[in-house]
Design a protein around this motif. Structure first.
Motif, PDB file in Angstrom:
ATOM      1  N   GLU A  72       0.840  -1.185   0.000  1.00 52.95           N
ATOM      2  CA  GLU A  72       0.000   0.000   0.000  1.00 52.95           C
ATOM      3  C   GLU A  72       0.881   1.243   0.000  1.00 52.95           C
ATOM      4  O   GLU A  72       1.899   1.301   0.690  1.00 52.95           O
ATOM      5  CB  GLU A  72      -0.901  -0.006   1.240  1.00 52.95           C
ATOM      6  N   VAL A  94      -0.249   2.515  -5.310  1.00 50.48           N
ATOM      7  CA  VAL A  94      -1.074   1.362  -4.947  1.00 50.48           C
ATOM      8  C   VAL A  94      -1.898   1.661  -3.698  1.00 50.48           C
ATOM      9  O   VAL A  94      -1.372   2.114  -2.683  1.00 50.48           O
ATOM     10  CB  VAL A  94      -0.198   0.110  -4.726  1.00 50.48           C
ATOM     11  N   GLY A  97      -4.516  -4.333  -2.819  1.00 47.10           N
ATOM     12  CA  GLY A  97      -4.140  -5.497  -3.599  1.00 47.10           C
ATOM     13  C   GLY A  97      -4.802  -6.737  -3.036  1.00 47.10           C
ATOM     14  O   GLY A  97      -5.067  -6.815  -1.835  1.00 47.10           O
ATOM     15  N   TYR A 111      -4.202  -5.304  -8.377  1.00 44.85           N
ATOM     16  CA  TYR A 111      -3.931  -4.080  -7.624  1.00 44.85           C
ATOM     17  C   TYR A 111      -4.738  -2.926  -8.171  1.00 44.85           C
ATOM     18  O   TYR A 111      -4.923  -2.795  -9.381  1.00 44.85           O
ATOM     19  CB  TYR A 111      -2.447  -3.719  -7.723  1.00 44.85           C
TER      20      TYR A 111
END
Length: 151
Positions: A72, A94, A97, A111
């Motif tokens: 993250e 990101v 995920g 993702y």
């Protein structure tokens, strides 16, 4: 009691569905993309699943690349190729995920993240995103009609 139908919502849902269908064909048949995963510049193929104005959803085959998992808030550079040699780099931060298994039973790491809109290359990518939305909204489906129109 009668049920009220919100036609704006139905139209919006229909456009979103058409956009996603078009994206699947476009990403699998015409565009290639690669994510730079490690510091040595090695590039791994990724599948773009969905693009929105804010970000994208992409996936990588689970078995091949499961050693590396994006975290993250990690930035990932995705190269979106429009020809064999020419690409636009976009950076995705990101946000989440998860593991994903498609309808064929193939496993992926999927993702979702937000685009870094401050990069100069995003200025070129943004009109492409808008094209996807406009195409979904205004494109027509060829149902075998015999008439051909020329301007």
């Amino acid at each position: 009691m009668s049920k009220v139908i919100n036609f704006q919502e139905k139209r919006k849902d229909s456009i979103e569905k058409r956009k996603r269908n078009f994206e699947r064909v476009l990403f699998s048949e015409f565009l290639g993309s690669y994510a730079e995963i490690d510091d040595n510049g090695t590039k791994y193929g990724v599948n773009l699943v969905d693009i929105s104005r804010e970000g994208c959803l992409f996936q990588i085959p689970f078995a091949k690349y499961s050693k590396h998992r994006f975290k993250e808030n990690e930035d990932v550079t995705i190269r979106v190729y429009f020809t064999q040699d020419d690409f636009l780099p976009v950076v995705v931060n990101v946000k989440h995920g998860k593991e994903y298994i498609d309808e064929k039973g193939d496993a992926y790491l999927r993702y979702g993240g937000e685009f870094d809109k401050s990069l100069p290359s995003f200025k070129a990518f943004e009109p492409f995103i808008e094209f996807l939305y406009k195409f979904a909204e205004f494109s027509c489906v060829d149902k075998g009609e015999s008439k051909v129109y020329f301007l």
